[in-house]
Design an enzyme around this catalytic site. Structure first.
Site, PDB file in Angstrom:
ATOM      1  N   GLY A   1       0.839  -1.191   0.000  1.00  0.00           N
ATOM      2  CA  GLY A   1       0.000   0.000   0.000  1.00  0.00           C
ATOM      3  C   GLY A   1       0.871   1.236   0.000  1.00  0.00           C
ATOM      4  O   GLY A   1       2.045   1.174   0.388  1.00  0.00           O
TER       5      GLY A   1
ATOM      6  N   CYS B   1       6.038   0.072   7.276  1.00  0.00           N
ATOM      7  CA  CYS B   1       5.694   1.231   6.459  1.00  0.00           C
ATOM      8  C   CYS B   1       6.882   1.575   5.563  1.00  0.00           C
ATOM      9  O   CYS B   1       8.024   1.567   6.025  1.00  0.00           O
ATOM     10  CB  CYS B   1       5.369   2.409   7.375  1.00  0.00           C
ATOM     11  SG  CYS B   1       4.887   3.885   6.484  1.00  0.00           S
ATOM     12  N   LEU B   2       6.595   1.855   4.293  1.00  0.00           N
ATOM     13  CA  LEU B   2       7.688   2.183   3.360  1.00  0.00           C
ATOM     14  C   LEU B   2       8.380   3.491   3.749  1.00  0.00           C
ATOM     15  O   LEU B   2       9.498   3.738   3.307  1.00  0.00           O
ATOM     16  CB  LEU B   2       7.153   2.278   1.932  1.00  0.00           C
ATOM     17  CG  LEU B   2       6.649   0.971   1.314  1.00  0.00           C
ATOM     18  CD1 LEU B   2       6.090   1.218  -0.083  1.00  0.00           C
ATOM     19  CD2 LEU B   2       7.742  -0.088   1.261  1.00  0.00           C
TER      20      LEU B   2
ATOM     21  N   HIS C   1      -4.288   1.739   7.527  1.00  0.00           N
ATOM     22  CA  HIS C   1      -2.923   2.291   7.605  1.00  0.00           C
ATOM     23  C   HIS C   1      -2.754   3.435   6.594  1.00  0.00           C
ATOM     24  O   HIS C   1      -2.210   4.488   6.933  1.00  0.00           O
ATOM     25  CB  HIS C   1      -1.929   1.146   7.338  1.00  0.00           C
ATOM     26  CG  HIS C   1      -0.501   1.538   7.290  1.00  0.00           C
ATOM     27  ND1 HIS C   1       0.435   1.081   8.198  1.00  0.00           N
ATOM     28  CD2 HIS C   1       0.185   2.344   6.437  1.00  0.00           C
ATOM     29  CE1 HIS C   1       1.624   1.601   7.909  1.00  0.00           C
ATOM     30  NE2 HIS C   1       1.506   2.362   6.836  1.00  0.00           N
TER      31      HIS C   1
END
Ligand code: NI
Length: 172
Positions: A48, A92-93, A134
């Site tokens: 995502g 999380c990126l 998220h």
């Protein structure tokens, strides 16, 4: 055009994204943004990505949850959440390399618009429900670490600092 994913510390991650002015089909800028976001997400093997993570303060996110297809959400809103919650490990990126267990509602109903400008409502559970929550957080300037208690949050942040320092040492 490829876009860099911004990392923790960049103020844009703490800003609230603005709704898109949607009048039918999404405009060229929005379509280009979504293409770039898909490329950036696949490049990092993410599931995502929110527009704020590439520095664009607009209410757009994409998902590619396990066992699901790619999805694009414009002006998304969560209209219902289950009382039942679930603990799932998140990453999380924008905070690469660290993970933590986060408790959130197990199911959500989300309303959004497609690139074609069509409104849709989606009932999601499992990982898709998790990714949606998220990513929607990102559009409100919120990160998964904000859901952790103080101890767990400091653990994650110091682990992240160490990783970045080790990386800087390798690159110098
Ligand atoms: Ni994230």
């Amino acid at each position: 055009m490829s876009r860099e994913i911004v990392l923790l510390g960049d103020p844009v991650l703490r800003q609230k994204a603005e709704p898109l002015a949607l009048d039918g089909r999404a405009d060229d800028d929005t379509r280009q943004l979504v293409d770039d976001m898909l490329e950036a997400m696949h490049d990092k093997k993410g599931i995502g990505l929110a527009a704020t993570q590439v520095g664009e303060r607009v209410r757009v996110f994409i998902t590619n949850a396990p066992d699901d297809r790619e999805r694009v959400f414009l002006n998304p809103e969560i209209v219902e959440t289950s009382i039942e919650t679930e603990v799932i490990e998140e990453g999380c990126l924008s905070i690469p390399g660290v993970n933590a267990d986060v408790e959130r509602p197990a199911r959500v109903r989300v309303q959004a618009w497609s690139l074609k400008g069509r409104p849709f409502v989606l009932e999601a559970d499992e990982m898709l429900a998790r990714v949606i929550q998220h990513e929607l957080d990102h559009l409100n300037g919120r990160l998964f670490i904000d859901h952790l208690d103080e101890d767990e949050r400091s653990r994650v942040l110091s682990e992240y600092e160490e990783l970045r320092e080790a990386e800087a040492a390798t690159n110098s």
